[in-house]
Design a protein around this motif. Structure first.
Motif, mmCIF file in Angstrom:
data_model
loop_
_atom_site.group_PDB
_atom_site.id
_atom_site.type_symbol
_atom_site.label_atom_id
_atom_site.label_comp_id
_atom_site.label_asym_id
_atom_site.label_seq_id
_atom_site.Cartn_x
_atom_site.Cartn_y
_atom_site.Cartn_z
ATOM 1 N N MET A 176 1.127 5.288 13.672
ATOM 2 C CA MET A 176 1.507 5.255 12.275
ATOM 3 C C MET A 176 0.936 3.984 11.660
ATOM 4 O O MET A 176 1.326 2.884 11.992
ATOM 5 N N SER A 177 0.008 4.173 10.737
ATOM 6 C CA SER A 177 -0.663 3.061 10.082
ATOM 7 C C SER A 177 -0.052 2.813 8.701
ATOM 8 O O SER A 177 0.154 3.749 7.932
ATOM 9 N N ILE A 178 0.215 1.550 8.421
ATOM 10 C CA ILE A 178 0.694 1.142 7.103
ATOM 11 C C ILE A 178 -0.215 0.020 6.623
ATOM 12 O O ILE A 178 -0.418 -0.964 7.339
ATOM 13 N N LYS A 179 -0.753 0.168 5.420
ATOM 14 C CA LYS A 179 -1.617 -0.862 4.829
ATOM 15 C C LYS A 179 -0.954 -1.366 3.559
ATOM 16 O O LYS A 179 -0.513 -0.584 2.717
ATOM 17 N N ARG A 180 -0.873 -2.677 3.422
ATOM 18 C CA ARG A 180 -0.252 -3.297 2.256
ATOM 19 C C ARG A 180 -1.322 -4.019 1.439
ATOM 20 O O ARG A 180 -2.113 -4.773 1.982
ATOM 21 N N LEU A 181 -1.329 -3.763 0.126
ATOM 22 C CA LEU A 181 -2.290 -4.391 -0.768
ATOM 23 C C LEU A 181 -1.586 -5.441 -1.617
ATOM 24 O O LEU A 181 -0.488 -5.196 -2.128
ATOM 25 N N GLN A 182 -2.236 -6.585 -1.764
ATOM 26 C CA GLN A 182 -1.695 -7.685 -2.572
ATOM 27 C C GLN A 182 -0.250 -7.992 -2.157
ATOM 28 O O GLN A 182 0.659 -8.061 -2.984
ATOM 29 N N ALA A 183 -0.075 -8.173 -0.853
ATOM 30 C CA ALA A 183 1.252 -8.447 -0.302
ATOM 31 C C ALA A 183 1.681 -9.872 -0.609
ATOM 32 O O ALA A 183 0.891 -10.810 -0.487
ATOM 33 N N GLY A 184 2.912 -10.019 -1.025
ATOM 34 C CA GLY A 184 3.477 -11.334 -1.298
ATOM 35 C C GLY A 184 4.752 -11.510 -0.489
ATOM 36 O O GLY A 184 5.122 -10.646 0.307
ATOM 37 N N PRO A 185 5.437 -12.620 -0.690
ATOM 38 C CA PRO A 185 6.651 -12.879 0.082
ATOM 39 C C PRO A 185 7.806 -11.939 -0.268
ATOM 40 O O PRO A 185 8.685 -11.692 0.558
ATOM 41 N N ARG A 186 7.805 -11.379 -1.463
ATOM 42 C CA ARG A 186 8.898 -10.504 -1.895
ATOM 43 C C ARG A 186 8.515 -9.030 -1.863
ATOM 44 O O ARG A 186 9.346 -8.164 -1.602
ATOM 45 N N MET A 187 7.248 -8.734 -2.191
ATOM 46 C CA MET A 187 6.827 -7.335 -2.295
ATOM 47 C C MET A 187 5.317 -7.219 -2.232
ATOM 48 O O MET A 187 4.599 -8.193 -2.417
ATOM 49 N N SER A 188 4.857 -6.002 -1.983
ATOM 50 C CA SER A 188 3.435 -5.666 -2.047
ATOM 51 C C SER A 188 3.214 -4.900 -3.335
ATOM 52 O O SER A 188 4.085 -4.153 -3.788
ATOM 53 N N GLN A 189 2.037 -5.036 -3.920
ATOM 54 C CA GLN A 189 1.729 -4.281 -5.131
ATOM 55 C C GLN A 189 1.471 -2.811 -4.812
ATOM 56 O O GLN A 189 1.678 -1.944 -5.659
ATOM 57 N N ALA A 190 1.018 -2.537 -3.589
ATOM 58 C CA ALA A 190 0.804 -1.158 -3.162
ATOM 59 C C ALA A 190 0.963 -1.079 -1.648
ATOM 60 O O ALA A 190 0.630 -2.019 -0.938
ATOM 61 N N VAL A 191 1.475 0.057 -1.195
ATOM 62 C CA VAL A 191 1.603 0.332 0.233
ATOM 63 C C VAL A 191 1.030 1.721 0.482
ATOM 64 O O VAL A 191 1.383 2.679 -0.209
ATOM 65 N N ILE A 192 0.130 1.801 1.477
ATOM 66 C CA ILE A 192 -0.508 3.069 1.813
ATOM 67 C C ILE A 192 0.016 3.515 3.177
ATOM 68 O O ILE A 192 -0.018 2.753 4.153
ATOM 69 N N HIS A 193 0.487 4.772 3.231
ATOM 70 C CA HIS A 193 1.001 5.351 4.477
ATOM 71 C C HIS A 193 0.813 6.863 4.416
ATOM 72 O O HIS A 193 1.120 7.487 3.389
ATOM 73 N N ASN A 194 0.315 7.453 5.488
ATOM 74 C CA ASN A 194 0.134 8.906 5.557
ATOM 75 C C ASN A 194 -0.602 9.470 4.342
ATOM 76 O O ASN A 194 -0.163 10.446 3.733
ATOM 77 N N ASN A 195 -1.712 8.865 3.975
ATOM 78 C CA ASN A 195 -2.543 9.335 2.849
ATOM 79 C C ASN A 195 -1.803 9.370 1.518
ATOM 80 O O ASN A 195 -2.114 10.178 0.636
ATOM 81 N N THR A 196 -0.816 8.494 1.382
ATOM 82 C CA THR A 196 -0.075 8.357 0.141
ATOM 83 C C THR A 196 -0.008 6.881 -0.209
ATOM 84 O O THR A 196 0.220 6.044 0.663
ATOM 85 N N VAL A 197 -0.214 6.557 -1.488
ATOM 86 C CA VAL A 197 -0.102 5.170 -1.951
ATOM 87 C C VAL A 197 1.093 5.072 -2.891
ATOM 88 O O VAL A 197 1.260 5.894 -3.789
ATOM 89 N N TYR A 198 1.932 4.080 -2.619
ATOM 90 C CA TYR A 198 3.120 3.808 -3.410
ATOM 91 C C TYR A 198 2.887 2.495 -4.148
ATOM 92 O O TYR A 198 2.709 1.453 -3.509
ATOM 93 N N LEU A 199 2.859 2.544 -5.466
ATOM 94 C CA LEU A 199 2.665 1.320 -6.248
ATOM 95 C C LEU A 199 4.005 0.733 -6.650
ATOM 96 O O LEU A 199 4.936 1.478 -6.998
ATOM 97 N N ALA A 200 4.096 -0.569 -6.616
ATOM 98 C CA ALA A 200 5.259 -1.266 -7.162
ATOM 99 C C ALA A 200 5.284 -1.029 -8.666
ATOM 100 O O ALA A 200 4.247 -0.737 -9.283
ATOM 101 N N GLY A 201 6.433 -1.141 -9.275
ATOM 102 C CA GLY A 201 6.518 -1.046 -10.724
ATOM 103 C C GLY A 201 5.622 -2.102 -11.349
ATOM 104 O O GLY A 201 5.662 -3.273 -10.968
ATOM 105 N N GLN A 202 4.794 -1.681 -12.295
ATOM 106 C CA GLN A 202 3.843 -2.577 -12.942
ATOM 107 C C GLN A 202 4.318 -2.925 -14.349
ATOM 108 O O GLN A 202 4.776 -2.056 -15.085
ATOM 109 N N VAL A 203 4.199 -4.201 -14.690
ATOM 110 C CA VAL A 203 4.493 -4.668 -16.043
ATOM 111 C C VAL A 203 3.224 -5.263 -16.631
ATOM 112 O O VAL A 203 2.244 -5.488 -15.930
#
Length: 116
Positions: free
Chosen positions: A1-28
């Motif tokens: 099971m592969s998980i890739k985190r984009l623009q990861a910070g100490p509190r949250m990642s801006q995006a997380v990719i898992h199982n061919n799905t990308v979950y974006l953090a709420g953007q302001v």
């Protein structure tokens, strides 16, 4: 099971990719605080486009979207920008709710999930 985190910070990642799905953090609108709902929505959608591209996908593969507005009076203004941006024929499942946001300079926040 592969998980890739984009623009990861100490509190949250801006995006997380898992199982061919990308979950974006709420953007302001980081580049448009205090500006109109139209400008904030455009800035947010530009940020979403960039994050989706970084994840190897785009708005034609959106699965779902959640939109938070500080006041539902902004619904039509936000929708005018959303409708011009969203890929017709590929619209996601979507929810839009009224909520307080982290700071008073932001009136819109958008989070999406997309296929990769």
């Amino acid at each position: 099971m592969s998980i890739k985190r984009l623009q990861a910070g100490p509190r949250m990642s801006q995006a997380v990719i898992h199982n061919n799905t990308v979950y974006l953090a709420g953007q302001v609108a980081i580049d448009a605080p205090g500006k109109s709902v139209t400008e904030q929505t455009k800035n947010i959608l530009d940020r979403i486009d960039a994050l989706l591209a970084e994840a190897g996908t785009d708005k034609t593969k959106l699965l779902s979207a959640t939109i938070w507005l500080t006041d539902m009076r902004f619904f039509n203004e936000m929708n005018a920008v959303w409708d011009a941006w969203v890929a017709q024929g590929n619209t996601p499942a979507r929810a839009c709710v009224e909520s307080n946001l982290a700071t008073p300079d932001f009136w819109v926040e958008i989070g999406v999930v997309a296929a990769v």
